[in-house]
Design a protein around this motif. Structure first.
Motif, PDB file in Angstrom:
ATOM      1  N   PHE A 459       4.743  29.249  22.675  1.00  0.00           N
ATOM      2  CA  PHE A 459       6.089  29.803  22.756  1.00  0.00           C
ATOM      3  C   PHE A 459       6.467  30.091  24.210  1.00  0.00           C
ATOM      4  O   PHE A 459       5.622  30.475  25.024  1.00  0.00           O
ATOM      5  N   VAL A 460       7.737  29.915  24.503  1.00  0.00           N
ATOM      6  CA  VAL A 460       8.268  30.192  25.833  1.00  0.00           C
ATOM      7  C   VAL A 460       9.164  31.424  25.753  1.00  0.00           C
ATOM      8  O   VAL A 460      10.062  31.479  24.893  1.00  0.00           O
ATOM      9  N   PRO A 461       8.968  32.446  26.603  1.00  0.00           N
ATOM     10  CA  PRO A 461       9.828  33.634  26.558  1.00  0.00           C
ATOM     11  C   PRO A 461      11.244  33.322  27.049  1.00  0.00           C
ATOM     12  O   PRO A 461      11.454  32.388  27.838  1.00  0.00           O
ATOM     13  N   GLU A 462      12.177  34.103  26.623  1.00  0.00           N
ATOM     14  CA  GLU A 462      13.585  33.853  26.942  1.00  0.00           C
ATOM     15  C   GLU A 462      13.863  33.906  28.445  1.00  0.00           C
ATOM     16  O   GLU A 462      14.746  33.213  28.954  1.00  0.00           O
ATOM     17  N   ASN A 463      13.119  34.716  29.164  1.00  0.00           N
ATOM     18  CA  ASN A 463      13.364  34.896  30.601  1.00  0.00           C
ATOM     19  C   ASN A 463      12.488  34.004  31.464  1.00  0.00           C
ATOM     20  O   ASN A 463      12.130  34.350  32.581  1.00  0.00           O
TER      21      ASN A 463
END
Length: 587
Positions: A459-463
């Protein structure tokens, strides 16, 4: 079976030739270049000069039996190295089949063009059988290590050299697959099932026209084998240098039993349109298709298993760190950082060393054969690799979404507060249909083997992008389901866990979501790269954020870097051996 019989005769021929070379006589140094009773006439052909000399009668007889006298009796230019009577095992050679006598003896002593023995010489001469023989000296000369006793006998169509023994025939790696000296029938049968042989008209020596048809004094055939190209290993070429790991029948069978568990092919059905949320909603018969209707499973099973066993047996000695193999001897430990096989797999450190442990080196004309009773390849390198699906390329279906988009982030753009990096510099964003929707994304998993995998989602964080301000970064909360076929070929779905999973927002987070064992193998079942996906199992990722959009602790937008299936054997090994170097990164 006919081809195998021919090859076995060839193997016997090579054994005879090796024995024949052992009877080579030695001359005293003072006897160099005594004519040994051999004379010649510059107005006669090489064949006529050979036939006229009693001390070359045995060589002449073998050339005649091989049907090769007409070749060296033409106007074309040749050089012939002819051994004196009594310097080789005439009886053994005379007993050989004509085809073997021609290839392994007659052609082994004849080369096109003039090669006089004069001045300083240090070259490799390409013989008519494509073997490359060293012709060296300065005043005194040797041919393939055998001394010339009467050089430069003049002839009208070239030059004749008389030698103190025959030129030993040295098999190349491909020819050595037929050796009767080693128990390697299994790999030999596999390779020779791909043999092809056609007449090379342009290089054959034409004879008279008989009954309206061209005959040939010397028929040159082009023999090819498609398998060596598939493995990127031209082990039939004399100008190559390879190290070939050759399993005995015992080693081949052990590997076969190990590999076949991973390639358990069964007829199966696939879902044309994977439905939202639950496979059980796809009850209509027209939504299923027999994906295996055009597949021959017995043929597929056998050919794939043999291919993957042989896949990492070849190493090009002229590339990368592989050059150390030219000097490696039986019983020595390989000292190198890595070895690269001809199929591009990299073995590091101890894995590289293990490939040649317990193996016996046997030198050949174009490299070395390493005979072994056990193949020591890591299964996760050779035949059961990691399966990694990039999120930005792999989404097959999505539901409750307004968009699925590919996003890129360079190293310069990445937020320095976020640990890790985005694989391939891109990831997939799955945007919900509304602020209160939970989207789901379905990814096909191609080339899955019938084995157990540890399943990971990154998963990639939003920021992730430092240029995009995000006030409240929240983790995803997901549930994961696997779609697959059971042993009866029926589509099934199974949740990897009743629990949900959340990612760490402070890093590009590879989250372990459970183990899964696939009952059947899908590798190679697609008719093409594009259709392979349709026959594959799939992973369903459902967002499980709760509460209102404003109050939820979870982000409903999914940002998927990749999905990865790690063979369970490798997953366990990595945990037990931190720092283990492997060509596929897990990040």
């Amino acid at each position: 079976m006919k081809n195998n019989k021919i090859y076995r005769n060839a193997a016997v021929a090579m054994a005879f030739l090796a024995a024949g070379a052992m009877t080579t006589a030695c001359s005293d140094w003072d006897d160099h270049y005594d004519n040994n009773g051999v004379t010649g006439s510059a107005s006669e052909t090489i064949w006529e000069n050979i036939k006229a000399n009693a001390n070359l009668s045995q060589f002449a007889d073998l050339i005649h039996k091989a049907g090769y006298e007409d070749v060296i009796n033409t106007t074309q230019t040749y050089t012939v190295w002819a051994p004196l009577n009594g310097t080789f095992n005439y009886d053994s050679l005379s007993a050989l089949p004509v085809s073997n006598l021609k290839e392994y003896f007659a052609k082994n002593h004849v080369a096109r063009f003039n090669f006089p023995a004069t001045g300083s010489i240090n070259e490799l001469v390409t013989m008519l059988n494509k073997k490359m023989m060293p012709f060296v000296g300065n005043g005194t000369y040797t041919f393939n290590g055998v001394e010339l006793v009467t050089p430069n006998v003049p002839s009208s169509n070239g030059v004749l050299h008389v030698t103190n023994g025959m030129a030993n025939y040295r098999a190349n790696l491909f020819e050595s697959l037929d050796s009767v000296a080693y128990p390697i029938d299994s790999i030999s049968r596999y390779f020779h099932s791909y043999d092809r042989k056609v007449l090379d008209v342009s290089n054959s020596v034409k004879g008279p026209v008989v009954d309206g048809r061209i005959t040939y004094l010397d028929s040159v055939f082009v023999e090819s084998n498609s398998l060596i190209y598939l493995h990127n290993a031209l082990i039939n070429r004399e100008d190559s240098s390879y190290s070939m790991i050759v399993p005995t029948n015992e080693a081949w069978q052990k590997a076969y039993e190990q590999v076949k568990k991973l390639y358990n092919y069964k007829p199966f059905t696939y879902v044309k349109e994977v439905p939202a949320t639950n496979l059980n909603k796809a009850t209509e018969a027209e939504n299923y298709d027999n994906g295996s209707r055009d597949l021959d499973f017995s043929l597929l099973n056998d050919s794939v298993i043999h291919f993957v066993i042989a896949k990492d047996l070849f190493v090009n000695n002229n590339l990368y760190h592989n050059k150390v193999l030219k000097e490696l001897q039986t019983g020595e430990n390989l000292q190198t950082d890595s070895i690269v096989t001809t199929r591009g797999n990299i073995y590091y450190g101890d894995d590289a060393t293990a490939l040649f442990q317990g193996a016996k080196r046997i030198d050949k004309s174009n490299g070395s054969m390493w005979l072994t009773d056990s193949l020591r390849m890591r299964p996760w390198i050779a035949w059961n690799p990691i399966i990694k699906v990039q999120g930005e390329y792999g989404v097959a279906k999505s539901y409750n979404t307004s968009a699925t988009t590919r996003n890129s982030v360079t190293k310069a753009e990445q937020n320095p507060d976020i640990q890790g990096t985005v694989s391939n510099g891109s990831y997939l964003t799955v945007t919900p249909l509304s602020a209160a929707s939970n989207p789901e994304a379905i990814f096909y998993l191609p080339e899955v083997r019938s084995t157990e995998y540890a399943v990971y989602i990154c998963f990639v964080p939003e920021n992730i992008n430092k240029n995009t301000y995000v006030e409240n970064v929240r983790p995803n909360r997901v549930q994961v389901t696997m779609g697959y076929n059971d042993l009866n070929g029926k589509p099934q779905e199974k949740r990897l866990s009743t629990a949900t999973f959340e990612n760490d927002i402070h890093k590009v987070d590879t989250v372990y979501v459970g183990d899964f064992s696939f009952p059947i193998c899908y590798y190679g079942t697609g008719l093409s790269t594009s259709t392979q996906k349709e026959y594959a199992p799939y992973l369903r990722i459902n967002s499980r954020a709760t509460g209102t959009a404003a109050a939820s602790k979870n982000d409903r937008t999914l940002r998927i870097d990749f999905i990865m299936l790690v063979p369970k054997e490798l997953d366990t090994y990595l945990k037990e051996h931190p720092g283990y170097k492997y060509q596929h990164d897990l990040d």
